[in-house]
Design a protein around this motif. Structure first.
Motif, PDB file in Angstrom:
ATOM      1  N   LEU A  52       0.828  -1.208   0.000  1.00  0.00           N
ATOM      2  CA  LEU A  52       0.000   0.000   0.000  1.00  0.00           C
ATOM      3  C   LEU A  52       0.862   1.257   0.000  1.00  0.00           C
ATOM      4  O   LEU A  52       0.507   2.268  -0.620  1.00  0.00           O
ATOM      5  CB  LEU A  52      -0.947  -0.014   1.204  1.00  0.00           C
ATOM      6  CG  LEU A  52      -1.968  -1.155   1.245  1.00  0.00           C
ATOM      7  CD1 LEU A  52      -2.898  -0.988   2.443  1.00  0.00           C
ATOM      8  CD2 LEU A  52      -2.769  -1.227  -0.042  1.00  0.00           C
ATOM      9  N   GLY A  53       2.002   1.187   0.685  1.00  0.00           N
ATOM     10  CA  GLY A  53       2.927   2.312   0.662  1.00  0.00           C
ATOM     11  C   GLY A  53       3.419   2.591  -0.741  1.00  0.00           C
ATOM     12  O   GLY A  53       3.589   3.761  -1.138  1.00  0.00           O
ATOM     13  N   GLY A  54       3.638   1.533  -1.510  1.00  0.00           N
ATOM     14  CA  GLY A  54       4.054   1.699  -2.895  1.00  0.00           C
ATOM     15  C   GLY A  54       2.985   2.382  -3.732  1.00  0.00           C
ATOM     16  O   GLY A  54       3.301   3.206  -4.604  1.00  0.00           O
ATOM     17  N   LEU A  55       1.727   2.061  -3.463  1.00  0.00           N
ATOM     18  CA  LEU A  55       0.637   2.721  -4.181  1.00  0.00           C
ATOM     19  C   LEU A  55       0.574   4.208  -3.839  1.00  0.00           C
ATOM     20  O   LEU A  55       0.372   5.053  -4.717  1.00  0.00           O
ATOM     21  CB  LEU A  55      -0.703   2.045  -3.854  1.00  0.00           C
ATOM     22  CG  LEU A  55      -0.883   0.611  -4.356  1.00  0.00           C
ATOM     23  CD1 LEU A  55      -2.267   0.106  -3.982  1.00  0.00           C
ATOM     24  CD2 LEU A  55      -0.674   0.535  -5.864  1.00  0.00           C
ATOM     25  N   VAL A  56       0.738   4.515  -2.554  1.00  0.00           N
ATOM     26  CA  VAL A  56       0.742   5.920  -2.132  1.00  0.00           C
ATOM     27  C   VAL A  56       1.867   6.673  -2.838  1.00  0.00           C
ATOM     28  O   VAL A  56       1.677   7.784  -3.342  1.00  0.00           O
ATOM     29  CB  VAL A  56       0.891   6.036  -0.603  1.00  0.00           C
ATOM     30  CG1 VAL A  56       1.124   7.495  -0.194  1.00  0.00           C
ATOM     31  CG2 VAL A  56      -0.345   5.489   0.114  1.00  0.00           C
ATOM     32  N   THR A  94       2.538  15.138  -7.788  1.00  0.00           N
ATOM     33  CA  THR A  94       3.686  16.040  -7.884  1.00  0.00           C
ATOM     34  C   THR A  94       3.890  16.506  -9.324  1.00  0.00           C
ATOM     35  O   THR A  94       4.134  17.692  -9.585  1.00  0.00           O
ATOM     36  CB  THR A  94       4.958  15.343  -7.382  1.00  0.00           C
ATOM     37  OG1 THR A  94       4.767  14.941  -6.012  1.00  0.00           O
ATOM     38  CG2 THR A  94       6.165  16.268  -7.461  1.00  0.00           C
ATOM     39  N   ASP A  95       3.773  15.576 -10.273  1.00  0.00           N
ATOM     40  CA  ASP A  95       3.931  15.920 -11.686  1.00  0.00           C
ATOM     41  C   ASP A  95       2.835  16.883 -12.159  1.00  0.00           C
ATOM     42  O   ASP A  95       3.089  17.766 -12.988  1.00  0.00           O
ATOM     43  CB  ASP A  95       3.904  14.658 -12.552  1.00  0.00           C
ATOM     44  CG  ASP A  95       5.133  13.783 -12.349  1.00  0.00           C
ATOM     45  OD1 ASP A  95       6.141  14.292 -11.818  1.00  0.00           O
ATOM     46  OD2 ASP A  95       5.082  12.587 -12.712  1.00  0.00           O
ATOM     47  N   ALA A  96       1.633  16.675 -11.624  1.00  0.00           N
ATOM     48  CA  ALA A  96       0.520  17.545 -12.017  1.00  0.00           C
ATOM     49  C   ALA A  96       0.660  18.933 -11.411  1.00  0.00           C
ATOM     50  O   ALA A  96       0.228  19.929 -11.992  1.00  0.00           O
ATOM     51  CB  ALA A  96      -0.806  16.919 -11.594  1.00  0.00           C
ATOM     52  N   GLY A  97       1.283  19.001 -10.240  1.00  0.00           N
ATOM     53  CA  GLY A  97       1.396  20.264  -9.526  1.00  0.00           C
ATOM     54  C   GLY A  97       0.225  20.422  -8.577  1.00  0.00           C
ATOM     55  O   GLY A  97      -0.932  20.288  -8.989  1.00  0.00           O
ATOM     56  N   ALA A  98       0.514  20.675  -7.310  1.00  0.00           N
ATOM     57  CA  ALA A  98      -0.541  20.809  -6.317  1.00  0.00           C
ATOM     58  C   ALA A  98      -0.269  22.027  -5.450  1.00  0.00           C
ATOM     59  O   ALA A  98       0.880  22.434  -5.276  1.00  0.00           O
ATOM     60  CB  ALA A  98      -0.616  19.552  -5.444  1.00  0.00           C
ATOM     61  N   ASP A  99      -1.346  22.592  -4.889  1.00  0.00           N
ATOM     62  CA  ASP A  99      -1.185  23.766  -4.039  1.00  0.00           C
ATOM     63  C   ASP A  99      -1.014  23.399  -2.565  1.00  0.00           C
ATOM     64  O   ASP A  99      -1.003  24.271  -1.697  1.00  0.00           O
ATOM     65  CB  ASP A  99      -2.364  24.723  -4.218  1.00  0.00           C
ATOM     66  CG  ASP A  99      -3.708  24.075  -3.899  1.00  0.00           C
ATOM     67  OD1 ASP A  99      -3.718  22.933  -3.390  1.00  0.00           O
ATOM     68  OD2 ASP A  99      -4.751  24.710  -4.176  1.00  0.00           O
ATOM     69  N   VAL A 100      -0.899  22.100  -2.280  1.00  0.00           N
ATOM     70  CA  VAL A 100      -0.624  21.606  -0.934  1.00  0.00           C
ATOM     71  C   VAL A 100       0.395  20.485  -1.056  1.00  0.00           C
ATOM     72  O   VAL A 100       0.752  20.067  -2.164  1.00  0.00           O
ATOM     73  CB  VAL A 100      -1.904  21.084  -0.232  1.00  0.00           C
ATOM     74  CG1 VAL A 100      -2.888  22.213   0.014  1.00  0.00           C
ATOM     75  CG2 VAL A 100      -2.557  19.970  -1.056  1.00  0.00           C
ATOM     76  N   ASP A 101       0.880  19.981   0.076  1.00  0.00           N
ATOM     77  CA  ASP A 101       1.838  18.882   0.055  1.00  0.00           C
ATOM     78  C   ASP A 101       1.236  17.674  -0.669  1.00  0.00           C
ATOM     79  O   ASP A 101       0.166  17.189  -0.279  1.00  0.00           O
ATOM     80  CB  ASP A 101       2.213  18.501   1.491  1.00  0.00           C
ATOM     81  CG  ASP A 101       3.190  17.345   1.528  1.00  0.00           C
ATOM     82  OD1 ASP A 101       2.736  16.188   1.648  1.00  0.00           O
ATOM     83  OD2 ASP A 101       4.400  17.591   1.426  1.00  0.00           O
ATOM     84  N   PRO A 102       1.874  17.171  -1.728  1.00  0.00           N
ATOM     85  CA  PRO A 102       1.293  16.084  -2.529  1.00  0.00           C
ATOM     86  C   PRO A 102       0.979  14.821  -1.724  1.00  0.00           C
ATOM     87  O   PRO A 102      -0.096  14.232  -1.894  1.00  0.00           O
ATOM     88  CB  PRO A 102       2.360  15.812  -3.587  1.00  0.00           C
ATOM     89  CG  PRO A 102       3.075  17.113  -3.727  1.00  0.00           C
ATOM     90  CD  PRO A 102       3.115  17.686  -2.340  1.00  0.00           C
ATOM     91  N   ARG A 103       1.920  14.399  -0.889  1.00  0.00           N
ATOM     92  CA  ARG A 103       1.684  13.165  -0.129  1.00  0.00           C
ATOM     93  C   ARG A 103       0.540  13.331   0.862  1.00  0.00           C
ATOM     94  O   ARG A 103      -0.301  12.438   1.025  1.00  0.00           O
ATOM     95  CB  ARG A 103       2.961  12.738   0.593  1.00  0.00           C
ATOM     96  CG  ARG A 103       2.881  11.333   1.201  1.00  0.00           C
ATOM     97  CD  ARG A 103       4.211  10.885   1.785  1.00  0.00           C
ATOM     98  NE  ARG A 103       4.172   9.500   2.211  1.00  0.00           N
ATOM     99  CZ  ARG A 103       4.357   8.460   1.408  1.00  0.00           C
ATOM    100  NH1 ARG A 103       4.596   8.661   0.113  1.00  0.00           N
ATOM    101  NH2 ARG A 103       4.303   7.223   1.863  1.00  0.00           N
ATOM    102  N   ALA A 104       0.498  14.485   1.512  1.00  0.00           N
ATOM    103  CA  ALA A 104      -0.596  14.745   2.446  1.00  0.00           C
ATOM    104  C   ALA A 104      -1.937  14.744   1.712  1.00  0.00           C
ATOM    105  O   ALA A 104      -2.948  14.259   2.229  1.00  0.00           O
ATOM    106  CB  ALA A 104      -0.384  16.074   3.164  1.00  0.00           C
ATOM    107  N   LEU A 105      -1.939  15.279   0.496  1.00  0.00           N
ATOM    108  CA  LEU A 105      -3.167  15.316  -0.299  1.00  0.00           C
ATOM    109  C   LEU A 105      -3.651  13.905  -0.621  1.00  0.00           C
ATOM    110  O   LEU A 105      -4.843  13.596  -0.488  1.00  0.00           O
ATOM    111  CB  LEU A 105      -2.918  16.100  -1.587  1.00  0.00           C
ATOM    112  CG  LEU A 105      -4.121  16.294  -2.517  1.00  0.00           C
ATOM    113  CD1 LEU A 105      -5.235  17.048  -1.820  1.00  0.00           C
ATOM    114  CD2 LEU A 105      -3.681  17.027  -3.786  1.00  0.00           C
TER     115      LEU A 105
END
Length: 206
Positions: A135-139, A147-158
């Protein structure tokens, strides 16, 4: 090993039949309400055959079924995507995640090893480690797409926030607190909320 599908044809047939029976019975009667005799009858094997393949009995069946479910989840989530744009890959990942849990109502309990304790069998300990890694690998994979798309918050947290929201909604459905239409509405809200944070998401993606 208990968690792995045997290479021997006869043992593999028994292993698969018992896990299939476990998936049906655990869903219908719960883990505690399912007996080893019920498993044997549903799988059309002798009780002794179950113990020959799953030394600790029912708890090992549960652990092996949990690991098989994790493998199915990984396979579904990592199959080739039709989307190319990172934001669309994220959207498709969410859709696959939702579809998997809709099609596998026992999956959330199995992946969390909710009904068993690590003290009951070494197989539970092994399954937890393997499932957590899978499951960690999926996350990690979805986080890379965010990250590639670009996010306005932390990607992993999202990603983790979205998965927590979807898992919570599925859990409410399992407890019959919400019905299926309400579950679908909740999942759609969580999906839309996540995609709103992506810079590359279009109205069509959302």
């Amino acid at each position: 090993m208990v968690l792995d599908t045997p290479t021997d044809k006869r043992k593999r047939r028994t292993h698969t039949a018992v896990l299939d029976a476990g998936g049906t019975l655990f869903l219908a009667h719960g883990y505690r309400g399912t007996t080893i005799e019920m498993l044997a009858a549903a799988a059309d094997v002798a009780v002794s055959s179950i113990y020959a393949n799953f030394g600790a009995g029912k708890v090992d069946v549960y652990a092996a079924l949990a690991w098989r479910t994790a493998l199915d989840h990984v396979e579904q989530m990592t199959a080739p995507f039709g989307a190319v744009q990172p934001a669309h890959v994220v959207a498709e990942s969410l859709d696959r995640y939702i579809a998997f849990h809709r099609d596998n109502p026992l999956a959330l309990r199995l992946l969390g090893l909710t009904d068993v304790d690590r003290s009951e069998s070494d197989s539970v300990v092994e399954a937890k480690g393997k499932i957590d890694a899978a499951l960690g690998g999926l996350v990690d994979s979805v986080t890379r797409a965010v990250t590639d798309a670009g996010a306005d918050v932390d990607p992993r947290a999202l990603v983790l926030n979205a998965w927590a929201g979807m898992n919570g909604a599925v859990s409410l459905r399992q407890r019959r607190i919400v019905d299926q239409p309400m579950l679908d509405a909740m999942l759609a809200i969580t999906r839309a909320d996540m995609l709103r944070h992506l810079k590359g998401a279009s109205d069509e993606t959302r």
